[in-house]
Design a protein around this motif. Structure first.
Motif, PDB file in Angstrom:
ATOM      1  N   GLU A  89       0.818  -1.099   0.052  1.00 49.90           N
ATOM      2  CA  GLU A  89      -0.087   0.092   0.034  1.00 49.90           C
ATOM      3  C   GLU A  89       0.873   1.228   0.156  1.00 49.90           C
ATOM      4  OE1 GLU A  89      -3.062  -0.070  -0.751  1.00 49.90           O
ATOM      5  OE2 GLU A  89      -3.198   2.147  -0.444  1.00 49.90           O
ATOM      6  N   LEU A  90       2.153   1.033   0.806  1.00 48.90           N
ATOM      7  CA  LEU A  90       2.706   2.262   0.783  1.00 48.90           C
ATOM      8  C   LEU A  90       3.641   2.435  -0.581  1.00 48.90           C
ATOM      9  CD1 LEU A  90       4.867   2.449   4.267  1.00 48.90           C
ATOM     10  CD2 LEU A  90       2.691   3.128   3.741  1.00 48.90           C
ATOM     11  N   LEU A  91       3.935   1.587  -1.187  1.00 54.83           N
ATOM     12  CA  LEU A  91       4.211   1.610  -2.583  1.00 54.83           C
ATOM     13  C   LEU A  91       3.242   1.976  -3.619  1.00 54.83           C
ATOM     14  CD1 LEU A  91       6.866   0.453  -1.017  1.00 54.83           C
ATOM     15  CD2 LEU A  91       7.370  -0.254  -3.113  1.00 54.83           C
ATOM     16  N   ALA A  92       1.932   2.157  -3.193  1.00 50.88           N
ATOM     17  CA  ALA A  92       0.787   2.316  -4.053  1.00 50.88           C
ATOM     18  C   ALA A  92       0.656   1.323  -5.122  1.00 50.88           C
ATOM     19  CB  ALA A  92       1.204   3.958  -4.830  1.00 50.88           C
ATOM     20  N   GLY A 100      -3.555   0.560  -3.605  1.00 53.66           N
ATOM     21  CA  GLY A 100      -2.967   1.638  -3.864  1.00 53.66           C
ATOM     22  C   GLY A 100      -3.650   2.978  -3.918  1.00 53.66           C
ATOM     23  N   GLY A 102      -5.555   4.261  -1.392  1.00 52.46           N
ATOM     24  CA  GLY A 102      -5.655   4.845   0.125  1.00 52.46           C
ATOM     25  C   GLY A 102      -4.461   5.471   0.619  1.00 52.46           C
ATOM     26  N   GLY A 103      -3.057   4.784   0.348  1.00 52.89           N
ATOM     27  CA  GLY A 103      -1.896   4.956   0.960  1.00 52.89           C
ATOM     28  C   GLY A 103      -1.814   4.890   2.355  1.00 52.89           C
TER      29      GLY A 103
END
Lengths: 323, 326
Positions: A89-92, A100, A102-103
């Protein structure tokens, strides 16, 4: 927990240690990836505050709920998240918790009872209250644990929600992570009270201020509050005092605090505190080292997974827009 | 007039500094605007210059920031409130929409509310769903609120100075991606009237109407199109409410084609207002339907590729203009 009586076994404490270290390394590696340009936007690191998330979540059943904050990675991990999906998620990436979309600030893990991080300070408090109302109406015996910061305690949403939770005797535990600063605004300036927990009096609920860097104290206090909530006796307010080691976000020059102050708090490292305790309990260095190595390996695997994952497509994103 | 090149953020800071020096009733309040200098550094250094009594750091309390500005304005001050991200305007909006906007009218003209709420809007920074909003259209729907969204450092300074001097509540929209952009700003003091559009580029083939971050993109698109023989006129409306329909009308009468470009979702956006006004008032002058190029109907996504795709970019503007001018 291993013991049915809620008393922690050594294994439980080692698991707490593992989770705290997992949060620490997750955050440190995420920061490195940001510096390398692999993560973009901004995020808020939880380094130094690990004992609050882990101590509090350890007092919950797996089917209990939490609400998180903009500084939510620690809560997510403590509630049992898959760090592969967090890192993605942090890497989208499409494989991330929010595909990807929400971040960092919007990671939710609904299956594990994490009702989500939020970018609007204080906005999780009414949601936690509502979730607790739902649990009460469903008579499902579940408890909601609401994480929020000292900054959120000065929002209107906080006052309205805590009062409503109190008058309806909702099964919710309010855990205020007092990390001493709302972005740059010191709690010394933001409150006319020495202890934020004193606020609880105004709502007619119990309030307690504790050392948020002592994971065992956080656990014990939360345990009592969770049981109280589960018995239908209503909310408790816990102020866990801790400290944010890193800047507020990735663009913070930290002109509002001294290096000495940061160092002083770093000397009160919650992980080192637990490490010392475990050594006194005769846990061997080797065992702690093994836990650390395993965690580090896990993180590297998560990064690899995230890097290799595909990006979301606009077509897929459009499917999520219903109006 | 001698001038120098400064950034959009510096221009805003100069506007506040000049007005604070001129009038002791002007003060700033907001989250982290003191030592931190504001989330985007706009108020950097002002607390050192004016002290914490006039540059007031507040707790995270948007209702009390905007409501506090309303109250201070009612007793004769000229507050300039900063709301850290435009998305957070939703929290303090009761005070803005139900109080600030209506007080003068509801009190039968017996009171005035001279206040400014400044706030960074827009996407493009990877800040995702809660920190990328462009909600300016909402506030244009409220009689009693002025809404301004400048695109250049020159306009930012002149409009903010006028906004602070204005006797009525005003929402000042600052796009995050503009803060570091540079432009010529005169050394001398100047004001730009609220409610006046600016023709940023003259042309004869089509009128492109926009504001804020879209103006530099439209100008870039115009350059590309000039190479293909399309002469674009660019109108920066600057002030969404009140709207300078006169400037729009004279341009449309000349070009007979109109496209409105804006970042927020197309549906119910500000482009719809301009489009319907042009359709109602200038129908006989139009050679083509008025086109709206707005953002996609989607909350701001975190993924950088998607975030870029849902907001009009230079290539989208070029494509849409070409469709209209064949």
């Amino acid at each position: 927990m291993r013991g049915d009586d809620g008393v922690l076994a050594l294994e439980d404490k080692l698991e707490m240690y593992r989770k705290m270290y997992l949060i620490r390394v997750f955050e440190e590696r995420a920061e490195e990836l940001y510096m390398e340009g692999k993560i973009w936007g901004t995020f808020h690191l939880y380094v130094g505050e690990e004992a609050v998330a882990v101590g509090a979540c350890s007092a919950l059943r797996t089917d209990d709920y939490i609400t998180s904050t903009h500084r939510g990675h620690g809560h997510c991990i403590a509630k049992g998240a898959d760090i592969k999906r967090m890192m993605a998620e942090l890497l989208a990436k499409d494989t991330g918790y929010c595909r990807g979309l929400g971040g960092s600030m919007h990671i939710a893990d609904v299956e594990k009872g994490n009702l989500g991080a939020t970018g609007i300070v204080g906005s999780g408090i009414p949601i936690a209250t509502g979730a607790a109302l739902g649990c009460k109406l469903q008579k499902n015996d579940k408890v909601v644990l609401c994480f929020f910061g000292d900054g959120a305690a000065n929002t209107g949403a906080f006052h309205e929600s805590v009062n409503m939770a109190a008058i309806f005797r909702l099964p919710v535990v309010f855990v205020c992570e007092n990390n001493m600063y709302a972005m740059s605004f010191s709690v010394k300036k933001a409150f006319a009270l020495p202890d934020i927990a004193e606020r609880a009096k105004g709502y007619g609920i119990p309030g307690v201020s504790i050392d948020g860097n002592n994971v065992l104290e956080v656990y014990e206090t939360t345990k009592v509050a969770v049981e109280r909530a589960r018995q239908g006796e209503g909310p408790t307010f816990i102020e866990a005092r801790t400290y944010r080691w890193k800047g507020h976000s990735k663009s913070d020059r930290q002109a509002y605090r001294t290096k000495e102050e940061v160092r002083e708090w770093m000397n009160r490292d919650p992980i080192k505190f637990l490490e010392k305790y475990l050594r006194e309990e005769k846990v061997k260095d080797e065992e702690l080292e093994n836990i650390k190595k395993q965690v580090e390996r896990e993180i590297e695997e998560a990064i690899e997974f995230a890097l290799k994952s595909p990006e979301p497509t606009l077509e897929e994103a459009r499917r999520l827009v219903y109006a | 007039m001698p001038s120098r090149e400064i950034t959009y953020a510096e221009a805003l800071r100069e506007a506040m500094r000049e007005e604070m020096k001129k009038d002791s009733q002007v003060f700033l309040l907001g989250e982290d605007i003191g030592v931190y200098g504001g989330a985007f550094g706009v108020t950097q250094g002002l607390i050192e210059e004016f002290g914490p009594e006039r540059v007031i750091d507040t707790p995270i309390s948007e209702i009390a920031i905007i409501g506090g500005a309303v109250g201070a304005a009612l007793v004769g001050m000229r507050p300039v409130a900063e709301i850290m991200f435009f998305d957070f305007m939703t929290i303090g909006s009761d005070q803005l929409v139900n109080q600030a906007a209506k007080i003068r009218f509801m009190f039968g003209g017996k009171a005035k509310v001279p206040m400014v709420v400044r706030s960074p809007a827009g996407s493009g920074t990877g800040a995702a769903g809660h920190h990328s909003g462009s909600l300016e259209s909402w506030f244009t729907h409220i009689p009693g609120l002025k809404v301004v969204a400048p695109s250049t450092p020159y306009d930012a300074k002149g409009l903010l100075k006028s906004a602070i001097r204005d006797d009525n509540p005003l929402v000042f929209v600052e796009h995050k991606l503009l803060y570091k952009t540079k432009g010529q700003v005169p050394e001398e003091e100047y004001y730009i009237p609220i409610g006046k559009a600016d023709v940023k580029k003259e042309g004869k083939d089509i009128t492109v109407i926009g504001y804020s971050i879209m103006i530099p993109r439209v100008l870039e698109a115009s350059q590309i199109l000039a190479g293909e023989g399309i002469d674009v006129e660019v109108i920066d409306i600057r002030s969404l409410r009140p709207l300078d329909t006169e400037t729009i009308a004279s341009s449309v009468k000349k070009t007979n084609r109109v496209i409105v470009v804006y970042e927020p979702p197309r549906f119910g956006g500000f482009g719809a207002e301009i489009s319907s006004w042009v359709g109602e008032e200038l129908f006989d002058y139009l050679d083509a339907p008025v086109v709206r190029l707005g953002g996609e109907e989607m909350p701001p996504p975190y993924n950088p590729n998607l975030e870029r795709k849902i907001v009009p970019q230079v290539e989208d503007i070029v494509r849409e203009i070409k469709k209209l001018v064949r």
